[in-house]
Design a protein around this motif. Structure first.
Motif, PDB file in Angstrom:
ATOM      1  N   THR A  98      -3.170   4.044  -4.784  1.00 15.22           N
ATOM      2  CA  THR A  98      -2.421   5.300  -4.898  1.00 15.22           C
ATOM      3  C   THR A  98      -1.544   5.477  -3.656  1.00 15.22           C
ATOM      4  N   ARG A  99      -2.116   5.138  -2.484  1.00 13.99           N
ATOM      5  CA  ARG A  99      -1.324   5.216  -1.242  1.00 13.99           C
ATOM      6  C   ARG A  99      -0.115   4.284  -1.290  1.00 13.99           C
ATOM      7  N   LEU A 100      -0.307   3.094  -1.944  1.00 16.30           N
ATOM      8  CA  LEU A 100       0.751   2.081  -1.899  1.00 16.30           C
ATOM      9  C   LEU A 100       1.839   2.299  -2.959  1.00 16.30           C
ATOM     10  N   ARG A 101       1.638   3.308  -3.814  1.00 10.85           N
ATOM     11  CA  ARG A 101       2.603   3.558  -4.894  1.00 10.85           C
ATOM     12  C   ARG A 101       3.999   3.844  -4.389  1.00 10.85           C
ATOM     13  N   THR A 102       4.102   4.458  -3.212  1.00  8.26           N
ATOM     14  CA  THR A 102       5.440   4.784  -2.702  1.00  8.26           C
ATOM     15  C   THR A 102       6.122   3.532  -2.124  1.00  8.26           C
TER      16      THR A 102
END
Ligand SMILES: C[S@@+](CC[C@H](N)C(=O)[O-])C[C@H]1O[C@@H](n2cnc3c(N)ncnc32)[C@H](O)[C@@H]1O
Length: 276
Positions: A98-102
């Motif tokens: 989820t953190r790496l989605r951006t």
């Protein structure tokens, strides 16, 4: 802070150092493929690294590392991130993603199966869990992250032969190969000699980075990076597939083992050539 040390072996480079520092010195857009398995923050007993950070600190750190990884990746590069949760911390890999989605597009999500039962027969090995609540965890994740989600993959190169050969002509396939799909059964190798034995608590089998490289498409001379190299498994896969490997690890002993394993792999290749 540890000082980094760099060494070449064949086409490959080993760096003993902290990847957050080492990555900052690497040129942008210089890497074709990353295959790595970071510490999972599940309390694994590494020799020097402490695998029990507060969860937010761990996620911040990983986000920071992955931001640097994105910078060194070419636009068409693939980043294969192998990670797992535990029965007590099942959300951790998903929190990280989820953190790496951006930063990245999740182009493929592959499940690495270490052991599977088909009917009554079990293949592969796993660490048995003594629990009245949880079943054994026999799988890990391989997240295939790319910058834009449009990196072509070599489905057939990483694929498998048809079981039913009549499919080849019936469906007009040119070769006897089909896509392997997103569940990869890759058991740990059997250690055949004392020379192949090494001590590290969390490695993956060589076939795993090799399958990732084949899926991305083997580019002879391309650059593979593993920022958490451990004992150099992905660098051996780079050697086997004609890539140039760069491996980073903070632990001198693991880097030394990686160097010995790669030397063995290079010599094995040379012996194979002599036999032909
Ligand atoms: C899961 S292991 C990788 C094992 C590897 N895939 C193999 O097959 O040998 C994670 C590795 O990350 C290393 N590590 C931890 N923090 C690091 C950092 N800041 N920079 C580089 N390596 C680090 C640890 O020493 C450990 O060997």
């Amino acid at each position: 802070m540890i000082r980094s040390r760099r060494e070449k072996l064949g086409n490959h480079t080993f760096v003993r150092g902290d990847c957050t520092t080492v990555l900052r010195r690497m040129p942008s857009q210089s890497v074709d493929i990353i295959v790595t398995s970071p510490p999972y923050n599940l309390g694994v007993e590494y020799r020097t690294y402490s695998d029990k950070l507060p969860e937010d600190a761990y996620l911040d750190w990983m986000e920071d590392v992955c931001t640097s990884l994105k910078r060194v990746m070419k636009d068409g590069a693939s980043f294969f991130l192998n990670i797992a949760g535990s029965s007590a911390q099942p959300w951790l890999p998903f929190e990280l993603m989820t953190r790496l989605r951006t930063l990245f597009v999740l182009q493929n999500h592959i499940t690495w199966i270490k052991s599977i039962s088909v009917g009554e027969i079990t293949y592969g090995h796993f660490k048995p869990l003594n629990s009245s609540r949880f079943v054994n965890r026999n799988h890990e994740h391989i997240f295939h992250l790319t910058k834009r989600g449009d990196v072509p993959v070599s489905r057939l190169e990483a694929g498998v032969p048809f079981t039913d050969k009549s499919n080849i002509s019936r469906r007009q396939h040119e070769i006897d190969r089909r896509c392997r799909g997103d569940t990869w059964f890759i058991p740990y190798e059997t250690v055949r000699s004392r020379k192949e034995k090494f001590s590290h608590p969390g490695t993956f089998p060589i076939a795993l980075p090799e399958a990732c490289i084949r899926l991305h498409g083997v580019l002879p001379g391309g650059v593979l990076l593993d920022p958490f190299m451990g004992v150099g498994t992905s660098i051996i896969a780079a050697q086997r597939t004609g890539l140039t490997g760069i491996g980073i690890d903070t632990d001198t002993r693991y880097v030394n083992i990686a160097r010995k394993r790669l030397r063995l792999a290079i010599n094995q290749t040379e012996e194979d050539w002599e036999e032909d």
